[in-house]
Design an enzyme around this catalytic site. Structure first.
Site, PDB file in Angstrom:
ATOM      1  N   LYS A 114      28.431 -19.991  -2.389  1.00  0.00           N
ATOM      2  CA  LYS A 114      27.823 -18.899  -3.148  1.00  0.00           C
ATOM      3  C   LYS A 114      27.426 -19.344  -4.556  1.00  0.00           C
ATOM      4  O   LYS A 114      26.487 -18.813  -5.138  1.00  0.00           O
ATOM      5  CB  LYS A 114      28.775 -17.703  -3.204  1.00  0.00           C
ATOM      6  CG  LYS A 114      28.953 -17.054  -1.840  1.00  0.00           C
ATOM      7  CD  LYS A 114      29.631 -15.713  -1.923  1.00  0.00           C
ATOM      8  CE  LYS A 114      29.660 -15.049  -0.564  1.00  0.00           C
ATOM      9  NZ  LYS A 114      30.255 -13.701  -0.606  1.00  0.00           N
ATOM     10  N   LYS A 195      25.733 -18.067  10.788  1.00  0.00           N
ATOM     11  CA  LYS A 195      26.120 -16.739  11.272  1.00  0.00           C
ATOM     12  C   LYS A 195      25.107 -15.681  10.821  1.00  0.00           C
ATOM     13  O   LYS A 195      24.399 -15.857   9.825  1.00  0.00           O
ATOM     14  CB  LYS A 195      27.525 -16.370  10.772  1.00  0.00           C
ATOM     15  CG  LYS A 195      27.646 -16.070   9.294  1.00  0.00           C
ATOM     16  CD  LYS A 195      29.059 -15.583   8.968  1.00  0.00           C
ATOM     17  CE  LYS A 195      29.161 -15.149   7.501  1.00  0.00           C
ATOM     18  NZ  LYS A 195      30.480 -14.596   7.181  1.00  0.00           N
ATOM     19  N   LYS A 198      23.492 -10.240   6.375  1.00  0.00           N
ATOM     20  CA  LYS A 198      22.635  -9.221   5.764  1.00  0.00           C
ATOM     21  C   LYS A 198      21.696  -9.847   4.734  1.00  0.00           C
ATOM     22  O   LYS A 198      20.589  -9.367   4.504  1.00  0.00           O
ATOM     23  CB  LYS A 198      23.522  -8.181   5.074  1.00  0.00           C
ATOM     24  CG  LYS A 198      22.812  -6.920   4.653  1.00  0.00           C
ATOM     25  CD  LYS A 198      22.792  -5.900   5.763  1.00  0.00           C
ATOM     26  CE  LYS A 198      22.230  -4.589   5.292  1.00  0.00           C
ATOM     27  NZ  LYS A 198      22.213  -3.586   6.354  1.00  0.00           N
TER      28      LYS A 198
END
Length: 329
Positions: A114, A195, A198
């Protein structure tokens, strides 16, 4: 006496996607039937590590709440609440953060991944949110935590933090155990190496549970497979087709073997339609219920506020004892 207590949470990113439902929410619905003390939290503080516009965050919180209620989460059988309405989460996180070393946090893969999305700068909140996760769990003396594969290291941090606290201040926190999902991790429809997410910039990669039938059919029709037409299950050699098989099995409740038997004789193009139809059938009643719930914002707000009051009743005495143990009172 240690109370068997389950805790889990979901970030408010709006309406959950197929992977959220199959990997977590479906399991939550089952667990609320099996355990007498279950807490599920809308993790608005965690979502703030990637800040949104205030109006967007508020709407996402309500949309996520509507979705998980529509999926079968029952506030009469569990405590459903918004994280930031229980300030003890942040207060305990500070105490636990003072017992956690920085190199341990720097080694966590989510920080590395991130941080890259924040131009390799990364905020303090992004670095320390696993400590807040530990506080979320330990604040209620939770004994079991449903987690996906990508959260196992964070649960290990919570386990180590509990043990470290107990060693320093005496036995107090139970060491929480993982409840691992039996559902195979759902992958992106456009890139089966990662994976479903969103935040995926490819809109066709992610199926949201409130998508229309036409949107679902389109996304599965465009799903990446390979040049072999037969439907088989080989996650390493044929990840795209195998992802479709995993989804088909999960939404129908069938085994991989049973799904493959049904798919015998179908080519992958036809099979994509079969999987899409199974997903549409699964989510049609949920989608209708989401719409109804979204029309009553006051009800959604009340559910979260009532849940927060119940959560505070559990959290307050535990946190007060933590304050006494560390010397704050």
């Amino acid at each position: 006496m240690v109370v068997d207590r389950i805790f889990s949470g979901i970030q408010p990113t709006g309406t959950p996607h197929l992977g959220n439902y199959l990997g977590a929410i479906q399991n939550w619905v089952n667990l609320q039937e099996e355990c007498s003390s279950v807490l599920y939290s809308i993790m608005d503080m965690h979502s703030f590590t990637m800040p949104k516009e205030p109006a967007v965050l508020r709407q996402n919180i309500l949309d996520t709440t509507a979705a998980i209620l529509a999926c079968g989460i029952d506030p009469k059988k569990c405590i459903l609440f918004r994280q930031s309405l229980v300030p003890e989460h942040a207060e305990l996180a500070w105490i636990l953060g003072c017992l956690t070393n920085v190199p341990r946090l720097l080694r966590l893969p989510q920080w590395k991944m991130k941080r890259a999305s924040q131009n390799n700068e990364g905020t303090v909140g992004l670095l320390t949110y696993p400590v807040l996760q530990a506080a979320d769990i330990l604040l209620y003396k939770s004994t079991r935590v449903p987690v996906g594969e990508d959260q196992v290291l964070h649960l290990e941090l919570a386990q180590d933090t509990a043990q470290h606290f107990n060693k320093k201040y005496g036995e107090f926190f139970p060491v929480p155990k993982a409840i691992l999902s039996t559902t195979k991790k759902i992958k992106s429809l456009r890139d089966p190496a990662v994976k479903m997410s969103k935040s995926d910039p490819q809109k066709l990669a992610t199926v949201n549970i409130a998508d229309s039938p036409d949107e679902i059919v389109l996304k599965f029709r465009k799903a990446v497979t390979d040049f072999t037409s037969e439907v088989t299950y080989d996650p390493v050699g044929r990840p795209g087709v195998s992802n479709l098989v995993s989804i088909h099995a999960a939404v129908t409740g069938l085994s991989i073997k049973e799904v493959l038997h049904q798919a015998a004789g179908l080519d992958t193009a036809r099979y994509k339609t079969v999987v899409a139809e199974s997903v549409i059938k699964k989510f049609a009643p949920i989608r209708d219920e989401i719409r109804k719930l979204q029309e009553d914002k006051s009800h959604l707000i009340k559910v979260l506020e009532d849940g927060a009051e119940k959560a505070k009743q559990l959290a307050a005495p535990i946190y007060q004892e933590v304050r006494r143990l560390v010397g704050f009172q």
